[in-house]
Design a protein around this motif. Sequence first.
Motif, PDB file in Angstrom:
ATOM      1  N   THR A  32       0.841  -1.204   0.000  1.00 44.72           N
ATOM      2  CA  THR A  32       0.000   0.000   0.000  1.00 44.72           C
ATOM      3  C   THR A  32       0.877   1.255   0.000  1.00 44.72           C
ATOM      4  N   LEU A  36       0.430   4.223  -2.638  1.00 49.53           N
ATOM      5  CA  LEU A  36       0.159   5.605  -2.200  1.00 49.53           C
ATOM      6  C   LEU A  36       1.217   6.562  -2.752  1.00 49.53           C
ATOM      7  N   ARG A  37       2.482   6.111  -2.766  1.00 51.48           N
ATOM      8  CA  ARG A  37       3.542   6.976  -3.335  1.00 51.48           C
ATOM      9  C   ARG A  37       3.315   7.201  -4.831  1.00 51.48           C
ATOM     10  N   ILE A  54       1.518  11.385   4.785  1.00 46.56           N
ATOM     11  CA  ILE A  54       2.632  10.436   4.712  1.00 46.56           C
ATOM     12  C   ILE A  54       3.940  11.105   5.142  1.00 46.56           C
ATOM     13  N   ASN A  58       2.060   9.903   9.571  1.00 47.62           N
ATOM     14  CA  ASN A  58       0.754   9.426  10.046  1.00 47.62           C
ATOM     15  C   ASN A  58       0.152   8.419   9.070  1.00 47.62           C
ATOM     16  N   VAL A  60      -2.693   7.015   6.525  1.00 46.39           N
ATOM     17  CA  VAL A  60      -3.738   7.429   5.596  1.00 46.39           C
ATOM     18  C   VAL A  60      -5.042   6.752   6.060  1.00 46.39           C
ATOM     19  N   VAL A  65      -7.206   3.617   1.907  1.00 49.68           N
ATOM     20  CA  VAL A  65      -6.329   2.445   1.753  1.00 49.68           C
ATOM     21  C   VAL A  65      -7.145   1.219   1.317  1.00 49.68           C
ATOM     22  N   GLY A  86       2.735  -4.016   4.371  1.00 53.93           N
ATOM     23  CA  GLY A  86       2.333  -2.697   4.873  1.00 53.93           C
ATOM     24  C   GLY A  86       0.821  -2.552   4.948  1.00 53.93           C
ATOM     25  N   ARG A  89      -2.798  -2.193   8.476  1.00 51.02           N
ATOM     26  CA  ARG A  89      -2.079  -1.455   9.504  1.00 51.02           C
ATOM     27  C   ARG A  89      -2.990  -1.081  10.670  1.00 51.02           C
ATOM     28  N   GLN A  93      -8.723  -2.341   9.025  1.00 52.55           N
ATOM     29  CA  GLN A  93      -8.214  -2.821   7.725  1.00 52.55           C
ATOM     30  C   GLN A  93      -8.114  -4.345   7.720  1.00 52.55           C
ATOM     31  N   ARG A 134      13.179   9.264   0.132  1.00 50.92           N
ATOM     32  CA  ARG A 134      11.771   9.298   0.550  1.00 50.92           C
ATOM     33  C   ARG A 134      11.546  10.370   1.612  1.00 50.92           C
ATOM     34  N   ARG A 145       6.696   7.376  13.000  1.00 45.69           N
ATOM     35  CA  ARG A 145       6.098   6.184  12.364  1.00 45.69           C
ATOM     36  C   ARG A 145       6.182   4.970  13.287  1.00 45.69           C
TER      37      ARG A 145
HETATM   38  P1  AMP Z   1       5.358   1.980   3.864  1.00 46.77           P
HETATM   39  O1  AMP Z   1       5.977   2.117   2.514  1.00 46.77           O
HETATM   40  O2  AMP Z   1       4.590   0.696   4.034  1.00 46.77           O
HETATM   41  O3  AMP Z   1       6.351   2.207   4.974  1.00 46.77           O
HETATM   42  O4  AMP Z   1       4.262   3.144   3.989  1.00 46.77           O
HETATM   43  C1  AMP Z   1       4.638   4.502   3.930  1.00 46.77           C
HETATM   44  C2  AMP Z   1       3.512   5.370   4.471  1.00 46.77           C
HETATM   45  O5  AMP Z   1       2.335   5.195   3.681  1.00 46.77           O
HETATM   46  C3  AMP Z   1       3.074   5.047   5.893  1.00 46.77           C
HETATM   47  O6  AMP Z   1       3.874   5.673   6.875  1.00 46.77           O
HETATM   48  C4  AMP Z   1       1.633   5.589   5.897  1.00 46.77           C
HETATM   49  O7  AMP Z   1       1.635   6.999   5.966  1.00 46.77           O
HETATM   50  C5  AMP Z   1       1.171   5.221   4.494  1.00 46.77           C
HETATM   51  N1  AMP Z   1       0.567   3.874   4.473  1.00 46.77           N
HETATM   52  C6  AMP Z   1       1.057   2.768   3.847  1.00 46.77           C
HETATM   53  N2  AMP Z   1       0.260   1.705   4.041  1.00 46.77           N
HETATM   54  C7  AMP Z   1      -0.761   2.143   4.814  1.00 46.77           C
HETATM   55  C8  AMP Z   1      -1.898   1.526   5.392  1.00 46.77           C
HETATM   56  N3  AMP Z   1      -2.149   0.212   5.207  1.00 46.77           N
HETATM   57  N4  AMP Z   1      -2.740   2.289   6.145  1.00 46.77           N
HETATM   58  C9  AMP Z   1      -2.516   3.601   6.334  1.00 46.77           C
HETATM   59  N5  AMP Z   1      -1.450   4.255   5.845  1.00 46.77           N
HETATM   60  C10 AMP Z   1      -0.573   3.543   5.082  1.00 46.77           C
END
Ligand code: AMP
Length: 189
Positions: A32, A36-37, A54, A58, A60, A65, A86, A89, A93, A134, A145
């Motif tokens: 995810t 999101l990125r 992000i 925090n 999302v 998601v 990921g 979370r 979810q 990042r 985080r």
């Molecule tokens: P990650 O690449 O998995 O470390 O995710 C980077 C950021 O994306 C996280 O710190 C959150 O802000 C957001 N994010 C990723 N996956 C989720 C999720 N399942 N629920 C909420 N926010 C998410």
Amino acid sequence: MLNIVLLGPPGSGKGTQADNIVKAFGLTHISTGACLREEIAAQTEIGKKIEGIIAGGNLVSDEIVNSIIERYEKTHSNPNGYLFDGFPRTESQARFLDDSLAKQNFSISAAIDLEVDSEELVRRIVYRGQLSGRADDNETTARKRIVVYQEKTQVLEAYYQRQNKLHAIKGTNSVDETWQLVKAIIEKL
Ligand code: AMP
């Protein structure tokens, strides 16, 4: 069909092990964070909404998601199964994922939890940030985080434990030693 959830705080090595798992077992990798990125890079409506969230470390909203997961599963159908990296979370979810798999007569096969202490996580994230650039891979956001993980995501250990699906392993060995442990768990499923 194998549906694996990779749990573990930011910097615990989920992305690295996810790559190994999908290659070895032919699963589809759903990250995810990566989705999101991509939304942010493309400056979509969602992307604009979540950029600051992000960058601040925090989470999302579950609504955004979960909709991304639904869309991804539909467009990347794979009879071998999925590796969720990921996600989930939050407990909400996790319930959404269980329900959506159940509708297709599938279920989560295992949740693999990579355990790494906080100071090591911060060291790894700061190092990764120097390479990845990042926005959320800096010391302040990393610490935030990790706290968010402890407050919102760690409850999933108990969630999957109740379903007898939790497999916790130390994520501080070498990448290859950790991979051997992860592989042994999946081979026994
Ligand atoms: P990650 O690449 O998995 O470390 O995710 C980077 C950021 O994306 C996280 O710190 C959150 O802000 C957001 N994010 C990723 N996956 C989720 C999720 N399942 N629920 C909420 N926010 C998410």
